[in-house]
Design a protein around this motif. Sequence first.
Motif, short mmCIF file in Angstrom:
data_model
loop_
_atom_site.label_atom_id
_atom_site.label_comp_id
_atom_site.label_asym_id
_atom_site.label_seq_id
_atom_site.Cartn_x
_atom_site.Cartn_y
_atom_site.Cartn_z
N ASP A 61 0.83 -1.21 0.00
CA ASP A 61 0.00 0.00 0.00
C ASP A 61 0.87 1.26 0.00
O ASP A 61 0.57 2.23 -0.71
CB ASP A 61 -0.92 0.01 1.22
CG ASP A 61 -2.04 -1.02 1.13
OD1 ASP A 61 -2.26 -1.56 0.03
OD2 ASP A 61 -2.68 -1.29 2.16
N LEU A 62 1.92 1.26 0.80
CA LEU A 62 2.80 2.43 0.85
C LEU A 62 3.56 2.61 -0.47
O LEU A 62 3.79 3.74 -0.91
CB LEU A 62 3.80 2.30 2.01
CG LEU A 62 3.20 2.42 3.42
CD1 LEU A 62 4.25 2.11 4.47
CD2 LEU A 62 2.62 3.81 3.64
N ARG A 63 3.95 1.50 -1.09
CA ARG A 63 4.67 1.60 -2.36
C ARG A 63 3.83 2.27 -3.43
O ARG A 63 4.35 3.04 -4.26
CB ARG A 63 5.10 0.21 -2.85
CG ARG A 63 6.28 -0.38 -2.09
CD ARG A 63 6.84 -1.61 -2.80
NE ARG A 63 7.39 -1.24 -4.09
CZ ARG A 63 6.91 -1.65 -5.26
NH1 ARG A 63 5.88 -2.46 -5.32
NH2 ARG A 63 7.47 -1.26 -6.38
N LEU A 64 2.52 2.01 -3.43
CA LEU A 64 1.65 2.62 -4.43
C LEU A 64 1.69 4.14 -4.35
O LEU A 64 1.57 4.83 -5.36
CB LEU A 64 0.21 2.13 -4.24
CG LEU A 64 -0.05 0.67 -4.59
CD1 LEU A 64 -1.49 0.30 -4.25
CD2 LEU A 64 0.23 0.40 -6.06
N LYS A 65 1.85 4.64 -3.14
CA LYS A 65 1.84 6.09 -2.94
C LYS A 65 3.13 6.75 -3.43
O LYS A 65 3.20 7.98 -3.52
CB LYS A 65 1.60 6.40 -1.47
CG LYS A 65 0.20 6.00 -0.97
CD LYS A 65 0.04 6.28 0.50
CE LYS A 65 -1.40 6.08 0.96
NZ LYS A 65 -1.88 4.71 0.81
N THR A 66 4.16 5.97 -3.69
CA THR A 66 5.41 6.55 -4.20
C THR A 66 5.70 6.14 -5.64
O THR A 66 6.72 6.54 -6.19
CB THR A 66 6.61 6.14 -3.31
OG1 THR A 66 6.68 4.71 -3.22
CG2 THR A 66 6.47 6.71 -1.91
N GLN A 67 4.79 5.39 -6.26
CA GLN A 67 5.08 4.87 -7.59
C GLN A 67 5.03 5.91 -8.69
O GLN A 67 5.48 5.66 -9.80
CB GLN A 67 4.12 3.72 -7.93
CG GLN A 67 4.58 2.38 -7.42
CD GLN A 67 6.00 2.08 -7.83
OE1 GLN A 67 6.36 2.13 -8.99
NE2 GLN A 67 6.84 1.77 -6.85
N MET A 68 4.45 7.09 -8.40
CA MET A 68 4.47 8.13 -9.45
C MET A 68 5.89 8.58 -9.74
O MET A 68 6.18 9.14 -10.79
CB MET A 68 3.60 9.33 -9.06
CG MET A 68 4.13 10.16 -7.92
SD MET A 68 3.86 9.40 -6.29
CE MET A 68 2.09 9.48 -6.17
N PHE A 69 6.83 8.31 -8.81
CA PHE A 69 8.23 8.65 -9.03
C PHE A 69 8.96 7.43 -9.60
O PHE A 69 9.86 6.87 -8.98
CB PHE A 69 8.87 9.14 -7.74
CG PHE A 69 8.39 10.49 -7.35
CD1 PHE A 69 8.98 11.63 -7.87
CD2 PHE A 69 7.32 10.62 -6.48
CE1 PHE A 69 8.51 12.90 -7.53
CE2 PHE A 69 6.85 11.88 -6.14
CZ PHE A 69 7.44 13.02 -6.66
N ASN A 70 8.50 7.00 -10.78
CA ASN A 70 9.14 5.85 -11.41
C ASN A 70 10.33 6.31 -12.24
O ASN A 70 10.65 7.49 -12.29
CB ASN A 70 8.12 5.07 -12.27
CG ASN A 70 7.42 5.98 -13.26
OD1 ASN A 70 8.01 6.91 -13.79
ND2 ASN A 70 6.15 5.71 -13.51
N LEU A 71 10.98 5.37 -12.88
CA LEU A 71 12.23 5.70 -13.57
C LEU A 71 12.03 6.61 -14.79
O LEU A 71 12.97 7.28 -15.21
CB LEU A 71 12.94 4.41 -13.98
CG LEU A 71 13.51 3.60 -12.81
CD1 LEU A 71 14.17 2.33 -13.32
CD2 LEU A 71 14.51 4.43 -12.01
N SER A 72 10.82 6.64 -15.34
CA SER A 72 10.60 7.53 -16.47
C SER A 72 10.62 8.98 -16.03
O SER A 72 10.90 9.88 -16.82
CB SER A 72 9.27 7.20 -17.16
OG SER A 72 8.18 7.43 -16.28
N ARG A 73 10.32 9.23 -14.73
CA ARG A 73 10.36 10.60 -14.21
C ARG A 73 11.70 10.91 -13.54
O ARG A 73 12.00 12.07 -13.29
CB ARG A 73 9.22 10.81 -13.20
CG ARG A 73 7.83 10.79 -13.83
CD ARG A 73 6.79 11.27 -12.84
NE ARG A 73 6.95 12.70 -12.56
CZ ARG A 73 6.38 13.31 -11.53
NH1 ARG A 73 5.66 12.63 -10.67
NH2 ARG A 73 6.55 14.61 -11.35
N MET A 74 12.46 9.88 -13.20
CA MET A 74 13.76 10.08 -12.57
C MET A 74 14.80 9.25 -13.31
O MET A 74 15.39 8.32 -12.76
CB MET A 74 13.69 9.66 -11.09
CG MET A 74 12.70 10.48 -10.27
SD MET A 74 12.49 9.84 -8.58
CE MET A 74 14.14 10.06 -7.92
N PRO A 75 15.04 9.56 -14.59
CA PRO A 75 15.96 8.74 -15.39
C PRO A 75 17.37 8.70 -14.84
O PRO A 75 18.12 7.75 -15.10
CB PRO A 75 15.91 9.40 -16.78
CG PRO A 75 15.43 10.80 -16.52
CD PRO A 75 14.49 10.69 -15.36
#
Length: 226
Positions: A165-179
Amino acid sequence: MKTLDASSYTTALSARREQSLGQMAYDRLLDMLVRRDLPAGTVLHERRLAEMLDISRTPTREAMSRLETEGLIERQPGGMLVVKEFSLRDLIEILHVRRLLERESVVLATGRIADAVLADLQRQMEALLAAGDPDAPGNWEVDRRFHDLIADHSHNAILAKTIKDLRLKTQMFNLSRMPERFEAVHREHLAVVAALRARDAAAAADAIAAHLENFKQGIIRRLSEV
């Protein structure tokens, strides 16, 4: 043995179908949130979402209610539902808790994951590194598999669910946004896998804690640039 009459059977079948559609709606909406197809602040209209998903409004409403309960969307004054925007403080606090929980999870999981499974995961990570594409869909899938595998093998269902559940809340910062984190993320994951294959719980705990701390610092740097 108790039997169902035709009416009861039809009702039960309809209920199962609605439950299945509700899960499908939830999965698709969750994927859109994670991939930022529905960015923070987006107003969510039940009827429009139902039309987009090509299902009825009842399972769509159930999926939205579930996402609201999980804190991924929120209700504004007047009852309007919007995609929640997490503040820097929210993210830092979530990652702090994740670091505590995932340290414990990886210690519990050490020795419980088959070496063949870990070896396969290692091969996938190395292949993604070799491809060098931060936008590849495989990055998200391998990241999810890595963290879920450890959580599930803690053999503590509540711990595993909380981590997910906590991971879902941080998944918007995936590698496509933080290359810039692309190579580091995979190498940090590989360090955890190596410790798990060596059955070194202390090294695995240190490696996953370092990974989450580096992730947190990367988010702070990225948000500071905005």
